[in-house]
Structure formats: structure tokens, C-alpha cells
Design a protein around this motif. Structure first.
Motif, PDB file in Angstrom:
ATOM      1  N   GLU A 238       0.834  -1.207   0.000  1.00 20.44           N
ATOM      2  CA  GLU A 238       0.000   0.000   0.000  1.00 20.44           C
ATOM      3  C   GLU A 238       0.867   1.256   0.000  1.00 20.44           C
ATOM      4  O   GLU A 238       0.601   2.217  -0.738  1.00 20.44           O
ATOM      5  CB  GLU A 238      -0.937   0.005   1.218  1.00 20.44           C
ATOM      6  CG  GLU A 238      -2.015  -1.060   1.191  1.00 20.44           C
ATOM      7  CD  GLU A 238      -1.515  -2.419   1.659  1.00 20.44           C
ATOM      8  OE1 GLU A 238      -0.353  -2.498   2.157  1.00 20.44           O
ATOM      9  OE2 GLU A 238      -2.261  -3.394   1.518  1.00 20.44           O
ATOM     10  N   GLU A 239       1.927   1.242   0.809  1.00 23.75           N
ATOM     11  CA  GLU A 239       2.833   2.393   0.843  1.00 23.75           C
ATOM     12  C   GLU A 239       3.548   2.570  -0.498  1.00 23.75           C
ATOM     13  O   GLU A 239       3.707   3.701  -0.972  1.00 23.75           O
ATOM     14  CB  GLU A 239       3.855   2.203   1.969  1.00 23.75           C
ATOM     15  CG  GLU A 239       3.245   2.262   3.366  1.00 23.75           C
ATOM     16  CD  GLU A 239       4.214   1.785   4.442  1.00 23.75           C
ATOM     17  OE1 GLU A 239       4.055   2.221   5.594  1.00 23.75           O
ATOM     18  OE2 GLU A 239       5.108   0.977   4.122  1.00 23.75           O
ATOM     19  N   ILE A 240       3.931   1.457  -1.090  1.00 16.50           N
ATOM     20  CA  ILE A 240       4.632   1.512  -2.375  1.00 16.50           C
ATOM     21  C   ILE A 240       3.727   2.070  -3.463  1.00 16.50           C
ATOM     22  O   ILE A 240       4.113   2.948  -4.249  1.00 16.50           O
ATOM     23  CB  ILE A 240       5.134   0.106  -2.774  1.00 16.50           C
ATOM     24  CG1 ILE A 240       6.165  -0.420  -1.776  1.00 16.50           C
ATOM     25  CG2 ILE A 240       5.693   0.128  -4.192  1.00 16.50           C
ATOM     26  CD1 ILE A 240       7.383   0.419  -1.592  1.00 16.50           C
ATOM     27  N   GLN A 241       2.499   1.563  -3.524  1.00 18.28           N
ATOM     28  CA  GLN A 241       1.569   1.968  -4.582  1.00 18.28           C
ATOM     29  C   GLN A 241       1.180   3.435  -4.486  1.00 18.28           C
ATOM     30  O   GLN A 241       0.805   4.044  -5.493  1.00 18.28           O
ATOM     31  CB  GLN A 241       0.316   1.093  -4.534  1.00 18.28           C
ATOM     32  CG  GLN A 241       0.552  -0.336  -5.004  1.00 18.28           C
ATOM     33  CD  GLN A 241      -0.654  -1.230  -4.815  1.00 18.28           C
ATOM     34  OE1 GLN A 241      -1.420  -1.071  -3.866  1.00 18.28           O
ATOM     35  NE2 GLN A 241      -0.829  -2.182  -5.717  1.00 18.28           N
ATOM     36  N   ASN A 242       1.275   4.005  -3.293  1.00 20.33           N
ATOM     37  CA  ASN A 242       0.875   5.402  -3.097  1.00 20.33           C
ATOM     38  C   ASN A 242       2.053   6.358  -2.988  1.00 20.33           C
ATOM     39  O   ASN A 242       1.871   7.538  -2.681  1.00 20.33           O
ATOM     40  CB  ASN A 242       0.005   5.523  -1.838  1.00 20.33           C
ATOM     41  CG  ASN A 242      -1.334   4.833  -1.995  1.00 20.33           C
ATOM     42  OD1 ASN A 242      -2.084   5.103  -2.931  1.00 20.33           O
ATOM     43  ND2 ASN A 242      -1.651   3.917  -1.086  1.00 20.33           N
ATOM     44  N   ASN A 243       3.250   5.841  -3.266  1.00 20.02           N
ATOM     45  CA  ASN A 243       4.440   6.672  -3.150  1.00 20.02           C
ATOM     46  C   ASN A 243       4.661   7.445  -4.450  1.00 20.02           C
ATOM     47  O   ASN A 243       4.821   6.833  -5.520  1.00 20.02           O
ATOM     48  CB  ASN A 243       5.652   5.789  -2.844  1.00 20.02           C
ATOM     49  CG  ASN A 243       6.899   6.594  -2.548  1.00 20.02           C
ATOM     50  OD1 ASN A 243       7.419   7.283  -3.412  1.00 20.02           O
ATOM     51  ND2 ASN A 243       7.388   6.488  -1.326  1.00 20.02           N
ATOM     52  N   PRO A 244       4.689   8.772  -4.405  1.00 22.39           N
ATOM     53  CA  PRO A 244       4.845   9.572  -5.632  1.00 22.39           C
ATOM     54  C   PRO A 244       6.142   9.275  -6.390  1.00 22.39           C
ATOM     55  O   PRO A 244       6.163   9.292  -7.619  1.00 22.39           O
ATOM     56  CB  PRO A 244       4.824  11.022  -5.130  1.00 22.39           C
ATOM     57  CG  PRO A 244       4.158  10.960  -3.795  1.00 22.39           C
ATOM     58  CD  PRO A 244       4.506   9.632  -3.213  1.00 22.39           C
ATOM     59  N   GLU A 245       7.227   8.986  -5.655  1.00 17.96           N
ATOM     60  CA  GLU A 245       8.497   8.679  -6.318  1.00 17.96           C
ATOM     61  C   GLU A 245       8.393   7.393  -7.130  1.00 17.96           C
ATOM     62  O   GLU A 245       8.943   7.293  -8.234  1.00 17.96           O
ATOM     63  CB  GLU A 245       9.609   8.536  -5.279  1.00 17.96           C
ATOM     64  CG  GLU A 245      10.022   9.821  -4.607  1.00 17.96           C
ATOM     65  CD  GLU A 245      11.151   9.577  -3.640  1.00 17.96           C
ATOM     66  OE1 GLU A 245      12.314   9.896  -3.994  1.00 17.96           O
ATOM     67  OE2 GLU A 245      10.898   9.043  -2.545  1.00 17.96           O
ATOM     68  N   VAL A 246       7.690   6.403  -6.577  1.00 22.31           N
ATOM     69  CA  VAL A 246       7.528   5.137  -7.283  1.00 22.31           C
ATOM     70  C   VAL A 246       6.676   5.339  -8.525  1.00 22.31           C
ATOM     71  O   VAL A 246       6.991   4.824  -9.605  1.00 22.31           O
ATOM     72  CB  VAL A 246       6.896   4.072  -6.362  1.00 22.31           C
ATOM     73  CG1 VAL A 246       6.611   2.793  -7.134  1.00 22.31           C
ATOM     74  CG2 VAL A 246       7.811   3.795  -5.171  1.00 22.31           C
ATOM     75  N   ILE A 247       5.594   6.091  -8.384  1.00 23.68           N
ATOM     76  CA  ILE A 247       4.718   6.352  -9.529  1.00 23.68           C
ATOM     77  C   ILE A 247       5.495   7.060 -10.639  1.00 23.68           C
ATOM     78  O   ILE A 247       5.390   6.703 -11.816  1.00 23.68           O
ATOM     79  CB  ILE A 247       3.514   7.203  -9.086  1.00 23.68           C
ATOM     80  CG1 ILE A 247       2.628   6.406  -8.126  1.00 23.68           C
ATOM     81  CG2 ILE A 247       2.696   7.655 -10.297  1.00 23.68           C
ATOM     82  CD1 ILE A 247       1.562   7.218  -7.437  1.00 23.68           C
ATOM     83  N   GLU A 248       6.316   8.021 -10.276  1.00 23.33           N
ATOM     84  CA  GLU A 248       7.106   8.738 -11.279  1.00 23.33           C
ATOM     85  C   GLU A 248       8.136   7.821 -11.931  1.00 23.33           C
ATOM     86  O   GLU A 248       8.358   7.872 -13.138  1.00 23.33           O
ATOM     87  CB  GLU A 248       7.798   9.944 -10.657  1.00 23.33           C
ATOM     88  CG  GLU A 248       8.596  10.751 -11.684  1.00 23.33           C
ATOM     89  CD  GLU A 248       9.115  12.047 -11.093  1.00 23.33           C
ATOM     90  OE1 GLU A 248      10.028  12.644 -11.728  1.00 23.33           O
ATOM     91  OE2 GLU A 248       8.627  12.479 -10.039  1.00 23.33           O
ATOM     92  N   ALA A 249       8.781   6.950 -11.126  1.00 22.36           N
ATOM     93  CA  ALA A 249       9.808   6.064 -11.662  1.00 22.36           C
ATOM     94  C   ALA A 249       9.221   5.086 -12.671  1.00 22.36           C
ATOM     95  O   ALA A 249       9.834   4.771 -13.689  1.00 22.36           O
ATOM     96  CB  ALA A 249      10.478   5.292 -10.529  1.00 22.36           C
TER      97      ALA A 249
END
Length: 256
Positions: A238-249
Motif C-alpha cells: 500500500e505504501e509503495i503503490q501510493n508513493n509519488p516517487e515510485v509512480i514517477e519512476a
């Protein structure tokens, strides 16, 4: 829980291209840890370093506190660290059951001396290995194809067989390399169930590289995200899916 795998400040370059850049991760004992990241993040390279398939340039890899840096895969096998492959590596001209029976190391029947002078012990060991293989093949749901040549199995069945082969050893840590690739949804459900059972009932630790986010979401906690050869973030799915850095990467700026 204490970690069973520790990767410390690992670096790996190919020519002038740095693929793993001062990367450190820990895998907790008894966990199912996911390793994800965009294409080119260095996941497979790091995986291969841990598995003994690639030497690192600098840094350290520990297994349960023991330095296993740059040990080859065959030595890691005897220490209980195994891996599966994105493309299954079965013995195609042996049956599914025979594939499992091939796994245990140092079998008496491999020695010509034992075959000649200790035939009773050889037969007893073969019976023991066969019984274990029958238990394993039933566990992974392949009993109905146990006498089928492994080369004739479907892609999903071969992945189940690979998982079964890890059960024929004293595995402590299993590295799963895109085990969902090429597997239909029904057999994928069976794979996930078996991984969960091995983790829950037998204490296996898993490190999983996977592009199937549904599988990662169901199986893995924690999840480690690599980008450009370094750990970007670690946490629950859940934390990963909502992390802006991950979404951008994964999707580029503005994708959110």
C-alpha cells in the motif's frame, strides 16, 4: 525478525555502465520479500549477484551472518540458498517425478563403489528419495502428471515442478525469478498458494522478482523498490503503490 540475507554496499558495472550503485538490502527471516522496479533498475543483476550467478565488483553479501560474497551457485545450493528461473530449467526427457528425484545431492547411487559394494544401501536411499518426491509432487498438485515427461508439461506446470525441486533440499532461502511469467491464472493461483504454504508451514524465506503487481500485492511484505541500481523505497504494498516517487519512476512525471 533478524535478517537472513544482507546485501551491503554492493556495486556492479558492465564496462562503463554502473548497474548496481552502492545498494544495500536486508531480507527478514521467514518473510516473502518483493523486489520490484522499472525496466533497467538493476533487479535481475542484483538477484544474480545474490544467487551466485554474477560476481560483484565491491560490497558484501551475507547469508544468515555468513559471508557468501561471490560464492558460486553450487556452493550456495549446499548452504540452502536456491533459485528458480523465469524460464523453467527442467530435465525434459525425464518424468516429473524423476526430475524431483535428481535434486538431492550426494546420493549413494552416484558412486560406482556404492553401486557395486553397497547395493542394499543404494536401494534404501533411492526408496527414501522416491517417497519424498511422491510427497512433494502431491504437495504441488502435479501427482496426475508425475509419470509425464517434464518437457511435455505446460509452462505453469513446469514452474510448479521448479518450486517442488526446492522442496527436495534443505532450502532456507528461495529466490523466485518472475515465476508468474507465462503462467495461466489458474495455475498461478496454485503457485501462490504453494509459496504461502511453504512460507507458513515450512519456514521458507522468499525473495521475489515479479512484474505481476497483483501477485506482489497478495504475497509480499515488505516490498523493495529499486531504481537506477539503488533502493528507492521499502514498505508495504500500500505504501509503495501510493508513493509519488515510485509512480514517477514507473510512469514518468505527471503520471499520477
Amino acid at each position: 525478525m533478524p535478517s537472513i540475507i544482507d546485501v551491503k554496499h554492493v556495486n556492479k558495472a558492465f564496462g562503463g555502465l554502473t548497474v548496481i550503485d552502492d545498494c544495500s538490502i536486508s531480507v527478514e527471516r521467514g518473510s516473502i520479500t518483493g523486489l520490484i522496479g522499472p525496466n533497467g533498475a538493476g533487479k535481475s543483476t542484483l538477484f544474480n549477484i545474490i544467487a551466485g550467478a554474477l560476481p560483484l565488483d565491491s560490497g558484501q553479501v551475507l547469508l544468515d551472518g555468513e559471508d557468501i560474497t561471490n560464492l558460486p551457485a553450487n556452493q550456495l545450493f549446499h548452504k540452502g540458498l536456491l533459485r528458480t528461473f523465469q524460464i523453467a530449467h527442467e530435465f525434459s526427457q525425464l518424468t516429473a517425478l524423476e526430475n524431483l528425484m535428481m535434486v538431492p545431492p550426494n546420493q549413494l547411487g552416484e558412486s560406482l563403489f556404492s553401486t557395486w559394494f553397497k547395493p542394499g544401501q543404494v536401494r534404501a536411499r533411492e526408496t527414501e528419495v522416491r517417497q519424498r518426491a511422491l510427497e512433494v509432487i502431491d504437495f504441488v498438485g502435479l501427482n496426475h502428471v508425475r509419470n509425464e515427461l517434464a518437457g511435455n508439461l505446460s509452462g505453469g506446470q513446469k514452474k510448479l515442478l521448479e518450486l517442488g525441486r526446492t522442496m527436495m533440499t534443505d532450502a532456507r532461502v528461495v529466490l523466485l525469478d518472475e515465476i508468474a511469467a507465462g503462467v495461466n491464472r489458474t495455475l498461478l493461483g496454485e503457485l501462490i498458494t504453494n509459496i504461502e504454504r511453504l512460507n507458513r508451514e515450512m519456514g521458507y524465506t522468499f525473495l521475489v522478482i515479479e512484474h505481476d503487481m497483483d501477485m506482489i500485492a497478495r504475497l509480499c511484505d515488505p516490498v523493495i523498490v529499486l531504481a537506477q541500481g539503488r533502493v528507492m523505497v521499502e514498505g508495504s504494498i500500500e505504501e509503495i503503490q501510493n508513493n509519488p516517487e515510485v509512480i514517477e519512476a514507473y510512469f514518468g512525471a505527471g503520471a499520477a
